[in-house]
Motif scaffolding. Structure first.
Motif, short mmCIF file in Angstrom:
data_model
loop_
_atom_site.label_atom_id
_atom_site.label_comp_id
_atom_site.label_asym_id
_atom_site.label_seq_id
_atom_site.Cartn_x
_atom_site.Cartn_y
_atom_site.Cartn_z
N ILE A 123 -40.45 53.89 41.63
CA ILE A 123 -40.96 52.58 42.04
C ILE A 123 -39.76 51.64 42.12
O ILE A 123 -39.00 51.53 41.16
CB ILE A 123 -42.04 52.10 41.05
CG1 ILE A 123 -43.21 53.09 41.11
CG2 ILE A 123 -42.52 50.68 41.39
CD1 ILE A 123 -44.18 53.01 39.96
N VAL A 124 -39.59 51.00 43.27
CA VAL A 124 -38.38 50.19 43.47
C VAL A 124 -38.76 48.77 43.89
O VAL A 124 -39.75 48.55 44.58
CB VAL A 124 -37.45 50.82 44.55
CG1 VAL A 124 -36.87 52.12 44.05
CG2 VAL A 124 -38.19 51.06 45.86
N ASP A 125 -37.95 47.80 43.40
CA ASP A 125 -38.26 46.40 43.73
C ASP A 125 -37.02 45.62 44.19
O ASP A 125 -37.03 44.39 44.21
CB ASP A 125 -38.94 45.71 42.55
CG ASP A 125 -38.06 45.73 41.31
OD1 ASP A 125 -36.91 46.22 41.39
OD2 ASP A 125 -38.53 45.25 40.26
N SER A 126 -35.95 46.34 44.54
CA SER A 126 -34.75 45.66 45.04
C SER A 126 -33.85 46.70 45.72
O SER A 126 -34.05 47.91 45.57
CB SER A 126 -33.98 45.03 43.87
OG SER A 126 -33.46 46.06 43.05
N ALA A 127 -32.87 46.18 46.45
CA ALA A 127 -31.91 47.06 47.12
C ALA A 127 -31.15 47.89 46.08
O ALA A 127 -30.90 49.08 46.27
CB ALA A 127 -30.95 46.24 47.96
N ALA A 128 -30.82 47.25 44.94
CA ALA A 128 -30.06 47.96 43.90
C ALA A 128 -30.91 49.09 43.31
O ALA A 128 -30.42 50.21 43.08
CB ALA A 128 -29.65 46.97 42.80
N ALA A 129 -32.20 48.80 43.09
CA ALA A 129 -33.09 49.83 42.53
C ALA A 129 -33.23 50.99 43.51
O ALA A 129 -33.27 52.16 43.12
CB ALA A 129 -34.46 49.21 42.22
N LEU A 130 -33.27 50.66 44.79
CA LEU A 130 -33.40 51.69 45.83
C LEU A 130 -32.16 52.59 45.83
O LEU A 130 -32.26 53.82 45.88
CB LEU A 130 -33.57 51.01 47.19
CG LEU A 130 -33.76 51.89 48.40
CD1 LEU A 130 -35.01 52.75 48.27
CD2 LEU A 130 -33.86 51.04 49.68
N ASP A 165 -25.82 50.57 54.08
CA ASP A 165 -26.14 49.21 53.66
C ASP A 165 -27.57 49.16 53.10
O ASP A 165 -28.54 49.01 53.85
CB ASP A 165 -25.99 48.28 54.88
CG ASP A 165 -26.13 46.81 54.48
OD1 ASP A 165 -26.57 46.56 53.35
OD2 ASP A 165 -25.80 45.95 55.32
N PHE A 166 -27.67 49.30 51.77
CA PHE A 166 -29.00 49.28 51.14
C PHE A 166 -29.67 47.91 51.26
O PHE A 166 -30.88 47.81 51.36
CB PHE A 166 -28.90 49.70 49.67
CG PHE A 166 -28.82 51.19 49.48
CD1 PHE A 166 -29.97 51.95 49.29
CD2 PHE A 166 -27.59 51.84 49.48
CE1 PHE A 166 -29.90 53.33 49.12
CE2 PHE A 166 -27.51 53.21 49.31
CZ PHE A 166 -28.66 53.96 49.13
N GLU A 167 -28.83 46.86 51.23
CA GLU A 167 -29.38 45.49 51.34
C GLU A 167 -30.12 45.33 52.66
O GLU A 167 -31.22 44.79 52.71
CB GLU A 167 -28.24 44.45 51.26
CG GLU A 167 -27.52 44.38 49.92
CD GLU A 167 -28.35 43.73 48.83
OE1 GLU A 167 -29.37 43.11 49.16
OE2 GLU A 167 -27.97 43.89 47.65
#
Ligand code: AMP
Length: 384
Positions: A123-130, A165-167
């Motif tokens: 479960i992810v909630d940000s680019a960093a978590a992804l 670019d995850f962002e």
């Protein structure tokens, strides 16, 4: 036990509500429907129609007071609405099951917590978590899905390669929370619909093999063309999930059969399901009759298949040049037509379905494909 003569309240007025209502009518029940859109498929066959939004608690109270039991026909009902109904009359499946199934993150967590097999996920909630989660689910390819209100492939994107670019990817995704899943290289997609009543009776339908096109169900084939041990595993898995949820009503469990023979859960819906429409003509008891029996506390019917059956979805695309030529497709005497009473045909919109019964699943599928090709040609859409 809620006996014939009583009234069943349905939250939602789509085709699943219509077909549940028709089954209920056959058995002598009354029907009340809450749905904001006028002349909805279910409203056309209901005794009482409450035109209100799904989260209009006043409307929900009116529905519950008009009914002896309340159920749903789709899962994007506000949980507060389901809880409001449950405070007035028995409401099945219980709102907590709806709550789990209407959010992919909760659904996946429930499966993992209870040891049910599914694709690796995070479960992810940000680019960093992804960025952190991608290797943990096995790396690319992977699938990123919105946590809330996703169905028919909406709100999901495939991550084919590890992004630079995850962002940017996260911004493009746009939702506040997502479920990242490992990509399953599946051999087949399967589903099992299971019914349970308050007495604890649990009865699964035979496993269906589902073929999707553009993320929308195209054909359901029963019996699924899988070895008996795979069919048994799928049916047992769905039944175990139903028991673990303390289900009353119907639960559809969609699954992947991996190339190495494992059955993994993809997603669940606590209601009748498109992949169970074959049962209207092909089973001893249809999923809609079974739904009525389950939520009313009646003994469950026999869900077994009477004959191999293929369901072909009829999407709005087929109306491209006007009303499809029904007489041509009914010239196959094995084909049974079901239309949902929707006035406007749009591409991708589910307008109806055909059930084709035959002596083998392969024969039923060949007939279904031939009918589909004819309908597409008549609509000027070639043979897709
Ligand atoms: P869903 O909205 O979760 O039902 O997904 C729609 C369709 O996307 C499924 O029927 C599959 O064909 C495909 N799909 C979903 N999740 C995955 C996955 N983890 N791996 C491969 N294909 C998937």
């Amino acid at each position: 036990m809620i006996l014939p003569g009583a009234c069943i309240g349905i939250l939602g007025g789509g085709q699943l509500g219509r077909m549940t209502g028709l089954a209920a009518r056959h058995m002598g029940y009354g029907i009340a429907v809450l749905e904001p859109t006028p002349r909805s498929p279910a409203a056309q066959i209901a005794d009482t129609v409450i035109e209100a939004a799904y989260d209009d608690l006043d409307g929900v109270r009116r529905l519950a007071r008009a009914a002896d039991v309340v159920t749903y026909e789709f899962e994007n009902i506000a949980i507060e609405a389901a809880r409001e109904a449950a405070g007035i009359v028995p409401t099945h499946p219980r709102p907590e099951i709806l709550h789990i199934c209407q959010n992919r993150a909760r659904e996946k967590q429930f499966l993992a917590d209870n040891g049910f097999p599914c694709a690796p996920f995070a479960i992810v909630d940000s680019a960093a978590a992804l960025r952190e989660a991608l290797p943990a689910v096995g790396g690319a390819p992977a699938v990123l899905k919105t946590a809330d209100f996703g169905y028919d492939g909406k709100g999901q994107q495939k991550i084919a390669e590890t992004p630079e670019d995850f962002e940017a990817l996260w911004r493009e995704f746009g939702a506040p929370r997502g479920v990242l899943e490992g990509f399953v290289d599946f051999a087949l997609e399967l589903s099992v619909i299971v019914a349970a009543n308050p007495a604890g009776e649990v009865r699964p339908f035979p496993v269906a093999e589902n073929i999707h096109t553009n993320h929308i169900l195209d054909f359901s084939i029963v019996p699924a063309r899988v070895p008996p041990d795979v069919a048994r595993a799928a049916v047992e898995l769905a039944s175990d999930i139903a028991r673990s949820l303390q289900l009353v009503g119907l639960l559809a469990v969609e699954m992947f059969l991996t190339r190495d023979g494992r059955v993994l859960v993809n997603e669940m819906a606590p209601r009748p399901h498109n992949s169970g429409h074959w049962s209207l003509d092909g089973a001893c008891t249809s999923q809609f009759e079974q739904h009525v029996r389950a939520v009313c506390g009646l003994p469950l019917g026999d869900p077994s298949a009477l004959k191999p059956t293929v369901m072909l979805n009829l999407l709005g695309d087929l109306w491209h040049r006007g009303t499809p030529d029904w007489s041509a497709c009914l010239s196959d005497p094995h084909a049974k037509l079901h239309l949902y009473g929707k006035a406007e045909a749009r591409p991708g919109r589910k307008m109806g379905h055909l059930n084709i019964l035959a002596d083998s699943a392969d024969d039923a599928l060949a007939r279904a494909r031939a009918i589909k090709a004819r309908l597409l040609r008549a609509a000027g859409l070639g043979d897709a």
